[in-house]
Each structure stands twice: as C-alpha cells, then as structure tokens.
Design a protein around this motif. Sequence first.
Motif, PDB file in Angstrom:
ATOM      1  N   ILE A 199       0.755  -1.484  -0.131  1.00 37.67           N
ATOM      2  CA  ILE A 199       0.182   0.098  -0.048  1.00 37.67           C
ATOM      3  C   ILE A 199       0.463   1.360  -0.112  1.00 37.67           C
ATOM      4  O   ILE A 199       0.517   1.917  -0.496  1.00 37.67           O
ATOM      5  CB  ILE A 199      -0.766  -0.284   1.456  1.00 37.67           C
ATOM      6  CG1 ILE A 199      -0.162   0.094   3.027  1.00 37.67           C
ATOM      7  CG2 ILE A 199      -1.840  -1.286   1.002  1.00 37.67           C
ATOM      8  CD1 ILE A 199      -0.654   0.596   3.761  1.00 37.67           C
ATOM      9  N   HIS A 200       2.361   0.704   0.531  1.00 34.50           N
ATOM     10  CA  HIS A 200       2.971   2.409   0.081  1.00 34.50           C
ATOM     11  C   HIS A 200       4.196   2.062  -0.445  1.00 34.50           C
ATOM     12  O   HIS A 200       4.730   0.877   1.003  1.00 34.50           O
ATOM     13  CB  HIS A 200       3.215   3.118   1.269  1.00 34.50           C
ATOM     14  CG  HIS A 200       4.032   4.608   1.804  1.00 34.50           C
ATOM     15  ND1 HIS A 200       3.814   5.308   1.440  1.00 34.50           N
ATOM     16  CD2 HIS A 200       5.639   3.728   2.327  1.00 34.50           C
ATOM     17  CE1 HIS A 200       5.396   6.044   0.880  1.00 34.50           C
ATOM     18  NE2 HIS A 200       5.699   5.415   1.952  1.00 34.50           N
ATOM     19  N   ILE A 253      -2.388   3.945  10.216  1.00 32.98           N
ATOM     20  CA  ILE A 253      -2.842   3.613   8.688  1.00 32.98           C
ATOM     21  C   ILE A 253      -3.441   2.007   9.057  1.00 32.98           C
ATOM     22  O   ILE A 253      -3.357   0.847  10.597  1.00 32.98           O
ATOM     23  CB  ILE A 253      -1.815   2.546   7.924  1.00 32.98           C
ATOM     24  CG1 ILE A 253      -1.087   4.075   6.807  1.00 32.98           C
ATOM     25  CG2 ILE A 253      -2.749   1.490   6.756  1.00 32.98           C
ATOM     26  CD1 ILE A 253       0.484   3.121   6.444  1.00 32.98           C
ATOM     27  N   VAL A 300      -2.100   7.289   3.645  1.00 29.09           N
ATOM     28  CA  VAL A 300      -3.134   6.599   2.186  1.00 29.09           C
ATOM     29  C   VAL A 300      -3.438   7.505   1.741  1.00 29.09           C
ATOM     30  O   VAL A 300      -4.510   8.012   2.119  1.00 29.09           O
ATOM     31  CB  VAL A 300      -3.503   6.083   3.372  1.00 29.09           C
ATOM     32  CG1 VAL A 300      -3.942   4.692   2.264  1.00 29.09           C
ATOM     33  CG2 VAL A 300      -2.506   4.891   4.150  1.00 29.09           C
ATOM     34  N   THR A 323     -11.060  -1.510   3.490  1.00 24.88           N
ATOM     35  CA  THR A 323     -10.208  -0.133   2.530  1.00 24.88           C
ATOM     36  C   THR A 323      -9.820   0.279   3.142  1.00 24.88           C
ATOM     37  O   THR A 323      -9.774   0.142   4.976  1.00 24.88           O
ATOM     38  CB  THR A 323     -11.489   1.000   1.767  1.00 24.88           C
ATOM     39  OG1 THR A 323     -12.164   1.959   2.782  1.00 24.88           O
ATOM     40  CG2 THR A 323     -11.821   0.140   0.525  1.00 24.88           C
ATOM     41  N   VAL A 324      -8.381   0.425   3.336  1.00 24.36           N
ATOM     42  CA  VAL A 324      -6.915   1.342   5.140  1.00 24.36           C
ATOM     43  C   VAL A 324      -7.171   2.691   4.525  1.00 24.36           C
ATOM     44  O   VAL A 324      -7.525   3.162   3.591  1.00 24.36           O
ATOM     45  CB  VAL A 324      -6.225   0.925   5.106  1.00 24.36           C
ATOM     46  CG1 VAL A 324      -5.972  -1.296   4.694  1.00 24.36           C
ATOM     47  CG2 VAL A 324      -4.547   0.352   3.411  1.00 24.36           C
ATOM     48  N   ASP A 325      -7.167   3.533   5.821  1.00 28.01           N
ATOM     49  CA  ASP A 325      -7.102   5.072   6.094  1.00 28.01           C
ATOM     50  C   ASP A 325      -6.348   5.285   6.970  1.00 28.01           C
ATOM     51  O   ASP A 325      -5.388   4.325   7.280  1.00 28.01           O
ATOM     52  CB  ASP A 325      -7.949   5.176   5.876  1.00 28.01           C
ATOM     53  CG  ASP A 325      -7.982   6.866   5.325  1.00 28.01           C
ATOM     54  OD1 ASP A 325      -7.230   7.593   5.177  1.00 28.01           O
ATOM     55  OD2 ASP A 325      -9.465   7.638   5.999  1.00 28.01           O
ATOM     56  N   LYS A 376      -4.013   0.934  -4.193  1.00 30.12           N
ATOM     57  CA  LYS A 376      -3.682   0.706  -3.398  1.00 30.12           C
ATOM     58  C   LYS A 376      -4.532   0.049  -1.967  1.00 30.12           C
ATOM     59  O   LYS A 376      -3.749  -0.821  -1.341  1.00 30.12           O
ATOM     60  CB  LYS A 376      -3.040   1.598  -3.413  1.00 30.12           C
ATOM     61  CG  LYS A 376      -1.426   1.380  -4.641  1.00 30.12           C
ATOM     62  CD  LYS A 376      -0.425   2.911  -3.933  1.00 30.12           C
ATOM     63  CE  LYS A 376       0.706   2.406  -4.581  1.00 30.12           C
ATOM     64  NZ  LYS A 376       1.966   3.653  -4.704  1.00 30.12           N
ATOM     65  N   ARG A 377      -5.151   1.238  -1.708  1.00 31.59           N
ATOM     66  CA  ARG A 377      -6.009   1.389  -0.084  1.00 31.59           C
ATOM     67  C   ARG A 377      -6.710   0.590  -0.153  1.00 31.59           C
ATOM     68  O   ARG A 377      -7.521  -0.105   0.689  1.00 31.59           O
ATOM     69  CB  ARG A 377      -6.568   2.458   0.049  1.00 31.59           C
ATOM     70  CG  ARG A 377      -7.122   3.317  -0.852  1.00 31.59           C
ATOM     71  CD  ARG A 377      -7.365   4.881  -0.230  1.00 31.59           C
ATOM     72  NE  ARG A 377      -8.380   4.364   1.016  1.00 31.59           N
ATOM     73  CZ  ARG A 377      -9.148   5.143   1.224  1.00 31.59           C
ATOM     74  NH1 ARG A 377     -10.372   4.928   0.120  1.00 31.59           N
ATOM     75  NH2 ARG A 377     -10.708   4.903   2.429  1.00 31.59           N
ATOM     76  N   ARG A 434     -13.814   9.138   6.460  1.00 27.88           N
ATOM     77  CA  ARG A 434     -12.587   9.428   5.698  1.00 27.88           C
ATOM     78  C   ARG A 434     -11.778  10.547   7.472  1.00 27.88           C
ATOM     79  O   ARG A 434     -12.737  11.354   7.101  1.00 27.88           O
ATOM     80  CB  ARG A 434     -11.445   9.523   4.630  1.00 27.88           C
ATOM     81  CG  ARG A 434     -12.507   8.447   3.511  1.00 27.88           C
ATOM     82  CD  ARG A 434     -11.541   8.914   2.524  1.00 27.88           C
ATOM     83  NE  ARG A 434      -9.675   8.379   2.581  1.00 27.88           N
ATOM     84  CZ  ARG A 434      -8.952   8.432   1.962  1.00 27.88           C
ATOM     85  NH1 ARG A 434      -9.371   9.392   0.690  1.00 27.88           N
ATOM     86  NH2 ARG A 434      -7.542   8.387   2.084  1.00 27.88           N
TER      87      ARG A 434
END
Length: 198
Positions: A27-28, A75, A168, A150-152, A174-175, A95
């Motif tokens: 994701i990064h 995250i 993120v 979904t990640v944040d 990616k997320r 978010r």
Amino acid sequence: MKTLIILLAILISTCMTSDQTNSDQMIHQGQLVNVSVEKVLYHAKRKENFFLKFKIENLSNRIIGLDLTNYWKVIYPNQWGIYKKPYREIIDEERMIPDTVINEVQLIDKYNNQRLTFIKPNETIEYYRDWNGSGEKVELADKNSFLIITVDGQLLLTDGKTVAQIRVGDDEDKRAIIFKYPITDRYLPEEALIIHKN
C-alpha cells in the motif's frame, strides 16, 4: 509426459490458491519504508471485530522509529463490504483527515528517548489494528463475490534526522484490499503488537 503435465497443473493450482489467500498487498512504497497488508482476517478471542496485519519494512541503512502511540494515527481498516465485482462501484466511505502540521522536534525527541517502535535496517515489523465497528460478522459465503476492505490513515516515522509522514491517499488500487473466496481467518498470535485505543 502426461504425469509431468498433471504435476505442473497441481503445482500451478496450489500456487494460485496460496497467492489468493496468503498474499500481501503493497500500500506504500517509499525511500525509507514499504508498507503492506496481509490478506488474512485476524481475530481475538474476546473481541468481535476483526484485525488486519500491517507490515513495515525498513529500506534504509539507519534505524527507523515509528510512532504507534495513537490509535487513530496509524494505518488501519476503515470500511468493508461485500461486492459482486473486484472493485467498489459506489464509494460512500467517511475518512479522517491526516495531520497537516507535524511536530518534527517532538518526534525526533521521542526517537532520541526511545519512545518509538524501532525497526533495524533491512528488517520488518508487524502490527495489528482492529476495524473499529460494531461487531458485524464478516464472511464471504458466495464464491463469486469479493470482500473489499479499504485502509486509511497515516504513519509518522523518523530516522533521528529526517521526519516522514506516510498518508494513505486516494489511490483506490492500493488502499482497497480485495479478498477472494475462501477468506483466510486466523487468531492473533500471542506476541502480536496490537494498536490499542488510547
């Protein structure tokens, strides 16, 4: 020859199943660290909500310090849903806005006073963060559906000299962590680094 073809087919099938249930999603990708999410739902015996495992790999030749002291400033899994396609057709996600001002002096002070979580060069640490929901059952019974989480959030880190903030962003590819059937469920390991509510 026929036996060889059958063995190759079994091997390919096994690899595909393994990739589907146990793969990590990046994701990064950065200069100091890479961050990925394991496609496994983790569970605690006394908590209803699931956890995700986040892996941070130190790419530098210095010790990196991560600030994992704030439940909301890491995250984390932000929203989940079951979908018929491997993407979200409608996005109605709320978010949190990451910090726009970073207290770099304070973060470096935490580094110097050993109050961060440290990663040695070329090593990886893992932390677990729960989905902050209401204990809904997360399962994927339909083989033709997808679970999308979904990640944040953000991560603050420093090598003692420079400070970095991983945010993120809005890159859906990616997320959005896409789980195919069957989902892998596991219990949290005893030594798990769990980010608790403050």
